[in-house]
Design a protein around this motif. Structure first.
Motif, mmCIF file in Angstrom:
data_model
loop_
_atom_site.group_PDB
_atom_site.id
_atom_site.type_symbol
_atom_site.label_atom_id
_atom_site.label_comp_id
_atom_site.label_asym_id
_atom_site.label_seq_id
_atom_site.Cartn_x
_atom_site.Cartn_y
_atom_site.Cartn_z
ATOM 1 N N ASN A 57 -3.216 -3.989 16.745
ATOM 2 C CA ASN A 57 -3.615 -4.933 17.804
ATOM 3 C C ASN A 57 -2.503 -5.326 18.757
ATOM 4 N N ILE A 79 -6.731 -1.626 19.146
ATOM 5 C CA ILE A 79 -7.976 -2.402 19.027
ATOM 6 C C ILE A 79 -7.819 -3.854 19.457
ATOM 7 N N MET A 201 -16.536 -4.887 9.960
ATOM 8 C CA MET A 201 -15.208 -5.273 9.480
ATOM 9 C C MET A 201 -15.375 -5.652 8.006
ATOM 10 N N SER A 202 -14.328 -6.215 7.407
ATOM 11 C CA SER A 202 -14.401 -6.458 5.955
ATOM 12 C C SER A 202 -15.616 -7.299 5.557
ATOM 13 N N ARG A 217 -14.030 -0.780 10.772
ATOM 14 C CA ARG A 217 -12.610 -1.112 10.940
ATOM 15 C C ARG A 217 -12.226 -2.120 9.850
ATOM 16 N N LEU A 218 -11.492 -1.630 8.840
ATOM 17 C CA LEU A 218 -11.260 -2.462 7.669
ATOM 18 C C LEU A 218 -9.791 -2.808 7.492
ATOM 19 N N GLY A 219 -9.502 -4.102 7.458
ATOM 20 C CA GLY A 219 -8.151 -4.579 7.200
ATOM 21 C C GLY A 219 -8.060 -5.174 5.806
ATOM 22 N N ARG A 226 -3.745 -10.825 5.429
ATOM 23 C CA ARG A 226 -2.582 -10.661 6.312
ATOM 24 C C ARG A 226 -1.667 -11.870 6.181
#
Ligand code: PLP
Length: 227
Positions: A57, A79, A201-202, A217-219, A226
């Motif tokens: 990002n 992104i 996402m998650s 899109r997986l963090g 984070r």
């Protein structure tokens, strides 16, 4: 096995189960590992475990990581929100940009993408919930931005991306995502290079797979929280 490798195994297996559950072809959903604010060491682990596409990002943070990981054959997706003064660096370092939300940014990315490199792959970011705080073009204006991207020489129009407002309820998640999915199907008829619906996402990737997402899109589910 490290926790990242374990998370990737569990998550990829879950995605394969969800494809079956929602009558999607096997392996029709790709995983973009969102590595913002996670270390190069963690990205290496995820790459070793088989993930090849990473999302970042922030340009400065990403430039460093991309340079350090140049020996790995990874694909990088930008992104995050894009300020005009960041387009040159993004055009230089990334393979994909998923957060294109206005004409000016698309034009600059095409002008600044080196003619020696393949075109930048582009997703137009749509703001589904019309929140002031989130970037993205409105659903109504997505078509005209797609038309511009499709015409620019150093860009390749690949799809749509959205970050819906946080929502816990599964059926409500599906309702939001269905709007984007329907528009994507309509635009695909007009722009045949579109093959990527980037949503999920998650917290909402099951709903996204149910609604025809082709890239989640997986963090957090991969790297943990984070810092
Ligand atoms: C941070 C981020 C993600 C990942 O979010 P998680 O909830 O950690 O999976 C996905 N997409 C975008 C655009 C992001 O900024």
């Amino acid at each position: 096995m490290t926790y990242i490798t374990e998370n990737i195994c569990t998550t990829v297996q879950r995605i394969r189960e969800l494809e079956a559950k929602y009558n999607r072809p096997a392996e029709s959903v790709r995983v973009l590992a969102v590595s913002k604010r996670h270390s190069v060491a963690k990205i290496r682990e995820a790459a070793t475990a088989g993930l090849k596409e990473f999302g970042e990002n922030f340009l400065q943070e990403a430039e460093k990581k991309i340079t350090e990981l140049a020996d790995h054959p990874l694909t990088w997706h930008f992104i995050g929100p894009i300020q005009s003064n960041k387009t040159r660096g993004i055009a230089e370092h990334f393979d994909w940009v998923q957060s294109v939300d206005r004409d000016k940014i698309a034009t600059r990315l095409s002008e600044q993408r080196s003619r020696e490199k393949p075109p930048l792959n582009i997703c137009v970011q749509v703001n589904l919930s019309a929140e002031q705080s989130k970037s993205g073009t409105s659903l109504a204006e997505a078509e005209s931005l797609c038309a511009l991207v499709a015409d620019l020489p150093q860009l390749e129009l690949r799809g749509l991306m959205a970050i819906p407002a946080f929502e816990k309820d599964f059926e409500k998640q599906r309702q939001y995502l269905n709007e984007l999915s329907a528009e994507f199907a309509r635009l695909q008829e007009i722009f045949p290079t579109m093959d990527t619906l980037s949503m999920g996402m998650s917290n909402d990737y099951e709903a996204a797979i149910a609604e025809q997402s082709s890239m989640v899109r997986l963090g957090t589910v991969i790297f943990g929280p984070r810092v």
